[in-house]
Structures are given as C-alpha cells and as structure tokens.
Design a protein around this motif. Structure first.
Motif, PDB file in Angstrom:
ATOM      1  N   MET A   1       0.836  -1.187   0.000  1.00 51.90           N
ATOM      2  CA  MET A   1       0.000   0.000   0.000  1.00 51.90           C
ATOM      3  C   MET A   1       0.878   1.247   0.000  1.00 51.90           C
ATOM      4  O   MET A   1       1.855   1.319   0.751  1.00 51.90           O
ATOM      5  N   ASP A   2       0.519   2.189  -0.807  1.00 55.00           N
ATOM      6  CA  ASP A   2       1.289   3.422  -0.953  1.00 55.00           C
ATOM      7  C   ASP A   2       0.938   4.390   0.167  1.00 55.00           C
ATOM      8  O   ASP A   2      -0.230   4.704   0.402  1.00 55.00           O
ATOM      9  N   LEU A   3       1.959   4.870   0.869  1.00 63.99           N
ATOM     10  CA  LEU A   3       1.759   5.813   1.965  1.00 63.99           C
ATOM     11  C   LEU A   3       1.513   7.237   1.486  1.00 63.99           C
ATOM     12  O   LEU A   3       0.910   8.041   2.206  1.00 63.99           O
ATOM     13  N   ASN A   4       1.994   7.550   0.332  1.00 61.23           N
ATOM     14  CA  ASN A   4       1.930   8.934  -0.152  1.00 61.23           C
ATOM     15  C   ASN A   4       0.482   9.400  -0.276  1.00 61.23           C
ATOM     16  O   ASN A   4      -0.337   8.775  -0.947  1.00 61.23           O
ATOM     17  N   GLY A   5       0.168  10.483   0.411  1.00 58.18           N
ATOM     18  CA  GLY A   5      -1.168  11.038   0.349  1.00 58.18           C
ATOM     19  C   GLY A   5      -2.143  10.460   1.344  1.00 58.18           C
ATOM     20  O   GLY A   5      -3.328  10.825   1.347  1.00 58.18           O
ATOM     21  N   ALA A   6      -1.662   9.561   2.219  1.00 59.40           N
ATOM     22  CA  ALA A   6      -2.516   8.953   3.236  1.00 59.40           C
ATOM     23  C   ALA A   6      -2.293   9.611   4.588  1.00 59.40           C
ATOM     24  O   ALA A   6      -1.282  10.277   4.819  1.00 59.40           O
ATOM     25  N   ALA A   7      -3.249   9.418   5.499  1.00 61.79           N
ATOM     26  CA  ALA A   7      -3.069   9.840   6.886  1.00 61.79           C
ATOM     27  C   ALA A   7      -2.696   8.629   7.720  1.00 61.79           C
ATOM     28  O   ALA A   7      -3.136   7.502   7.444  1.00 61.79           O
ATOM     29  N   ALA A   8      -1.871   8.864   8.743  1.00 63.59           N
ATOM     30  CA  ALA A   8      -1.450   7.796   9.646  1.00 63.59           C
ATOM     31  C   ALA A   8      -1.515   8.318  11.072  1.00 63.59           C
ATOM     32  O   ALA A   8      -1.015   9.412  11.361  1.00 63.59           O
ATOM     33  N   ILE A   9      -2.114   7.561  11.962  1.00 61.25           N
ATOM     34  CA  ILE A   9      -2.155   7.936  13.372  1.00 61.25           C
ATOM     35  C   ILE A   9      -1.214   7.033  14.154  1.00 61.25           C
ATOM     36  O   ILE A   9      -1.193   5.813  13.939  1.00 61.25           O
ATOM     37  N   ILE A  10      -0.410   7.638  15.031  1.00 58.55           N
ATOM     38  CA  ILE A  10       0.619   6.901  15.767  1.00 58.55           C
ATOM     39  C   ILE A  10       0.494   7.236  17.241  1.00 58.55           C
ATOM     40  O   ILE A  10       0.742   8.371  17.656  1.00 58.55           O
ATOM     41  N   SER A  11       0.112   6.268  18.050  1.00 53.02           N
ATOM     42  CA  SER A  11       0.081   6.503  19.491  1.00 53.02           C
ATOM     43  C   SER A  11       1.488   6.365  20.055  1.00 53.02           C
ATOM     44  O   SER A  11       2.304   5.592  19.546  1.00 53.02           O
ATOM     45  N   GLY A  12       1.781   7.152  21.079  1.00 54.20           N
ATOM     46  CA  GLY A  12       3.145   7.181  21.594  1.00 54.20           C
ATOM     47  C   GLY A  12       4.102   7.791  20.595  1.00 54.20           C
ATOM     48  O   GLY A  12       5.310   7.523  20.618  1.00 54.20           O
ATOM     49  N   GLY A  13       3.573   8.629  19.717  1.00 50.76           N
ATOM     50  CA  GLY A  13       4.359   9.144  18.591  1.00 50.76           C
ATOM     51  C   GLY A  13       5.292  10.287  18.906  1.00 50.76           C
ATOM     52  O   GLY A  13       6.013  10.748  18.022  1.00 50.76           O
ATOM     53  N   ALA A  14       5.321  10.741  20.160  1.00 55.85           N
ATOM     54  CA  ALA A  14       6.159  11.897  20.496  1.00 55.85           C
ATOM     55  C   ALA A  14       7.593  11.525  20.848  1.00 55.85           C
ATOM     56  O   ALA A  14       8.452  12.409  20.954  1.00 55.85           O
ATOM     57  N   SER A  15       7.881  10.241  21.025  1.00 52.76           N
ATOM     58  CA  SER A  15       9.241   9.848  21.405  1.00 52.76           C
ATOM     59  C   SER A  15       9.494   8.393  21.034  1.00 52.76           C
ATOM     60  O   SER A  15       8.570   7.652  20.684  1.00 52.76           O
ATOM     61  N   GLY A  16      10.749   7.993  21.137  1.00 52.41           N
ATOM     62  CA  GLY A  16      11.120   6.596  20.970  1.00 52.41           C
ATOM     63  C   GLY A  16      10.696   5.978  19.647  1.00 52.41           C
ATOM     64  O   GLY A  16      10.853   6.565  18.574  1.00 52.41           O
ATOM     65  N   LEU A  17      10.138   4.775  19.736  1.00 51.90           N
ATOM     66  CA  LEU A  17       9.728   4.043  18.533  1.00 51.90           C
ATOM     67  C   LEU A  17       8.650   4.785  17.768  1.00 51.90           C
ATOM     68  O   LEU A  17       8.637   4.788  16.531  1.00 51.90           O
ATOM     69  N   GLY A  18       7.725   5.418  18.499  1.00 55.67           N
ATOM     70  CA  GLY A  18       6.655   6.157  17.843  1.00 55.67           C
ATOM     71  C   GLY A  18       7.161   7.360  17.075  1.00 55.67           C
ATOM     72  O   GLY A  18       6.713   7.634  15.955  1.00 55.67           O
ATOM     73  N   GLU A  19       8.108   8.086  17.659  1.00 51.06           N
ATOM     74  CA  GLU A  19       8.684   9.245  16.967  1.00 51.06           C
ATOM     75  C   GLU A  19       9.403   8.814  15.692  1.00 51.06           C
ATOM     76  O   GLU A  19       9.239   9.432  14.630  1.00 51.06           O
ATOM     77  N   ALA A  20      10.203   7.758  15.802  1.00 54.78           N
ATOM     78  CA  ALA A  20      10.928   7.273  14.628  1.00 54.78           C
ATOM     79  C   ALA A  20       9.952   6.855  13.525  1.00 54.78           C
ATOM     80  O   ALA A  20      10.177   7.116  12.337  1.00 54.78           O
ATOM     81  N   THR A  21       8.859   6.234  13.922  1.00 52.45           N
ATOM     82  CA  THR A  21       7.843   5.820  12.951  1.00 52.45           C
ATOM     83  C   THR A  21       7.179   7.024  12.303  1.00 52.45           C
ATOM     84  O   THR A  21       6.974   7.068  11.081  1.00 52.45           O
ATOM     85  N   ALA A  22       6.844   8.022  13.112  1.00 51.62           N
ATOM     86  CA  ALA A  22       6.224   9.241  12.577  1.00 51.62           C
ATOM     87  C   ALA A  22       7.143   9.899  11.556  1.00 51.62           C
ATOM     88  O   ALA A  22       6.699  10.345  10.494  1.00 51.62           O
ATOM     89  N   ARG A  23       8.422   9.971  11.873  1.00 54.77           N
ATOM     90  CA  ARG A  23       9.394  10.595  10.960  1.00 54.77           C
ATOM     91  C   ARG A  23       9.487   9.817   9.647  1.00 54.77           C
ATOM     92  O   ARG A  23       9.517  10.397   8.559  1.00 54.77           O
ATOM     93  N   ASP A  24       9.540   8.504   9.745  1.00 56.80           N
ATOM     94  CA  ASP A  24       9.686   7.678   8.545  1.00 56.80           C
ATOM     95  C   ASP A  24       8.449   7.775   7.661  1.00 56.80           C
ATOM     96  O   ASP A  24       8.556   7.960   6.438  1.00 56.80           O
ATOM     97  N   LEU A  25       7.263   7.663   8.257  1.00 61.43           N
ATOM     98  CA  LEU A  25       6.037   7.697   7.455  1.00 61.43           C
ATOM     99  C   LEU A  25       5.833   9.072   6.828  1.00 61.43           C
ATOM    100  O   LEU A  25       5.404   9.178   5.671  1.00 61.43           O
ATOM    101  N   ALA A  26       6.167  10.129   7.585  1.00 64.72           N
ATOM    102  CA  ALA A  26       6.050  11.484   7.036  1.00 64.72           C
ATOM    103  C   ALA A  26       7.009  11.679   5.869  1.00 64.72           C
ATOM    104  O   ALA A  26       6.664  12.319   4.864  1.00 64.72           O
ATOM    105  N   ALA A  27       8.213  11.108   5.985  1.00 63.31           N
ATOM    106  CA  ALA A  27       9.205  11.226   4.913  1.00 63.31           C
ATOM    107  C   ALA A  27       8.752  10.519   3.641  1.00 63.31           C
ATOM    108  O   ALA A  27       9.250  10.822   2.556  1.00 63.31           O
ATOM    109  N   HIS A  28       7.812   9.607   3.776  1.00 67.20           N
ATOM    110  CA  HIS A  28       7.308   8.875   2.608  1.00 67.20           C
ATOM    111  C   HIS A  28       5.905   9.325   2.211  1.00 67.20           C
ATOM    112  O   HIS A  28       5.156   8.585   1.567  1.00 67.20           O
ATOM    113  N   GLY A  29       5.559  10.538   2.606  1.00 68.73           N
ATOM    114  CA  GLY A  29       4.359  11.170   2.070  1.00 68.73           C
ATOM    115  C   GLY A  29       3.103  11.090   2.905  1.00 68.73           C
ATOM    116  O   GLY A  29       2.052  11.572   2.483  1.00 68.73           O
ATOM    117  N   ALA A  30       3.183  10.506   4.101  1.00 64.33           N
ATOM    118  CA  ALA A  30       2.000  10.405   4.941  1.00 64.33           C
ATOM    119  C   ALA A  30       1.824  11.667   5.777  1.00 64.33           C
ATOM    120  O   ALA A  30       2.796  12.305   6.187  1.00 64.33           O
TER     121      ALA A  30
END
Length: 257
Positions: A1-30
């Motif tokens: 599934m293509d992330l570009n143009g989609a929304a993604a919600i990440i709990s615990g997204g302000a630090s640690g694993l969640g922050e890294a995930t938020a950064r990666d998904l945002a870098a790929h268009g989410a």
C-alpha cells in the motif's frame, strides 16, 4: 500500500519508537497524527513534520476517538494505525519480603498497554473502514501493533508487562480475521532491546546497555528506532503481510533475569 497522500495515526508518537515511525512515514508522504500525552514534545514534532498533535490517553475512549477524528479531519484518507504507546513495570508476583504484587499497578499496565492498543485499533480501524479501497483486493488500510519479545519470554518481575504484551500478540490473528471483511490488515511487531532514550539517563547507562546486548545473537548491538520504523513501513507497503507477529530482536532469547 502506498503511503503517499494517506493519513497515519501513531500513538506514543512523540518519542522513541513512535517518533521514529512518525518521521519515517512522514518522509514517505503520509500526514501523521501524533497521539501522545507529551504535549510539548508532541506539538513540536507534529509542527516539524507538517502533521497534527492530539493529546491522548490511549486507555480513554473519548480521547482516542478525538485523535482518530483529527486524522480524518486532515482531509487525507486514514490508512495507517500504529500503536506504540506503552508503559513498563517490574514487580515479582510475590516479592522477596513475602508481599503480593500490587494489583493496581498490574491493572494500570494492562489498561495502557493492552486495552489502550485495542482501543486505538478498534476505533482507528472503524474509521479506515469508511474509506474507499485502494486496490482490486479491496484493501483500505493497515494496523500495526507493538508488543515485545517479553510477550514470549518474560523475565523475572515482568508478569504485568508480559501479560499486557502477550495479549497484543494473542489478538493479532482474530483481529485480522475480523477486519478482513473491511479490507484492513493487522500485524504485530515484538521488539527486543531497542536503543531509545529510556536507557540513556543513568550514570552507568553504557554499562547497563552492554549487559542488555550480551544475549543478542547478531548484530551484537541494540536495535535502532529507525530500524523499527523501517519495519513498520515495510509491513504497510507489503500487501501480503497479514495476521503476523514478527520478532525484531537480533536473535535475542531472554534469560530468566
């Protein structure tokens, strides 16, 4: 599934694993929605990534609903739900002084880690189910839950933590079967020893980390949060990955303590 143009919600997204995930998904268009209790850090990160922050206690139904509503309100189709919020606890079932494990702390860990994960999954998936399919298979989105290798090999004092994470593993297959009807995939990641700020605050942090790394098979180091985020994205992008629990641990097998 293509992330570009989609929304993604990440709990615990302000630090640690969640922050890294938020950064990666945002870098790929989410467009990322960070659901976290840390308001200062969460807002700062969301602003940096062009996303949205919603102060969220994952065990609270109304707050999770508000976070999911914020994801829908971005105007981008909500396709991704990632649960990485959680707390740890270390107490023996019966302590050395003969006292039993505190019940309130056990309930708290279950409430945040297990019920909080289910809370976001059920509310988030319901919103994903209202979107249009993205392919001929009828796929609408993906849920990624975060458990732990402690779910499989809990150590001394981890009875509450292991029970909460084991519950996440246990609901992976039935949740995937339930959500297949609405085109949503569900996978769970079981991280091992990952190098996040939680390990770096004590004076003997390096010595402590070296002890943690000892049972890792290869590579002989802690995992990186960015590697976890890469795995999350891989599970999103690979359309045939469903109903799986994936160890992410460098081959570690925990000893009793």
């Amino acid at each position: 599934m293509d992330l570009n143009g989609a929304a993604a919600i990440i709990s615990g997204g302000a630090s640690g694993l969640g922050e890294a995930t938020a950064r990666d998904l945002a870098a790929h268009g989410a467009t990322v929605v960070i659901a976290d209790l840390n308001e200062e850090r969460g807002k700062s990160l969301a602003d940096e990534l062009g996303g949205v922050f919603v102060k969220t206690d994952v065990s609270d139904e109304e707050q999770v609903q508000a976070a999911v509503d914020a994801a829908v309100a971005t105007g981008k189709p909500l396709r991704v739900v990632v649960s990485s919020a959680g707390i740890g606890w270390a107490t023996r079932t019966v302590n050395r002084d003969g006292s039993p494990h505190d019940l309130a702390s056990y309930r708290k860990v279950i409430e945040v880690n297990l019920i909080g994960t289910f809370n976001l999954m059920r509310i988030g998936a319901a919103a994903v189910a209202k979107t249009e399919p993205v392919d001929a298979d009828g796929q609408r989105g993906v849920v990624i839950n975060t458990a732990s290798v402690a779910a499989l090999e809990g150590q001394t004092g981890q009875v509450a933590y292991s029970a909460s994470k084991g519950g996440i593993v246990g609901m992976t297959l039935p949740a995937a079967r339930d959500l297949a009807a609405v085109g949503v995939r569900v996978n769970t990641i079981c991280p091992g020893i990952i190098d996040t700020p939680i390990y770096g605050f004590s004076p003997n942090a390096d010595e402590f980390k070296a002890k943690l790394v000892a049972p890792v098979v290869f590579p002989k180091r802690m995992g990186q949060a960015s590697e976890f985020a890469h795995l999350v994205r891989s599970l999103i992008e690979n359309d045939y990955m469903n109903a799986e629990t994936i160890r992410f641990d460098g081959g570690i097998r925990f000893q009793p303590k």
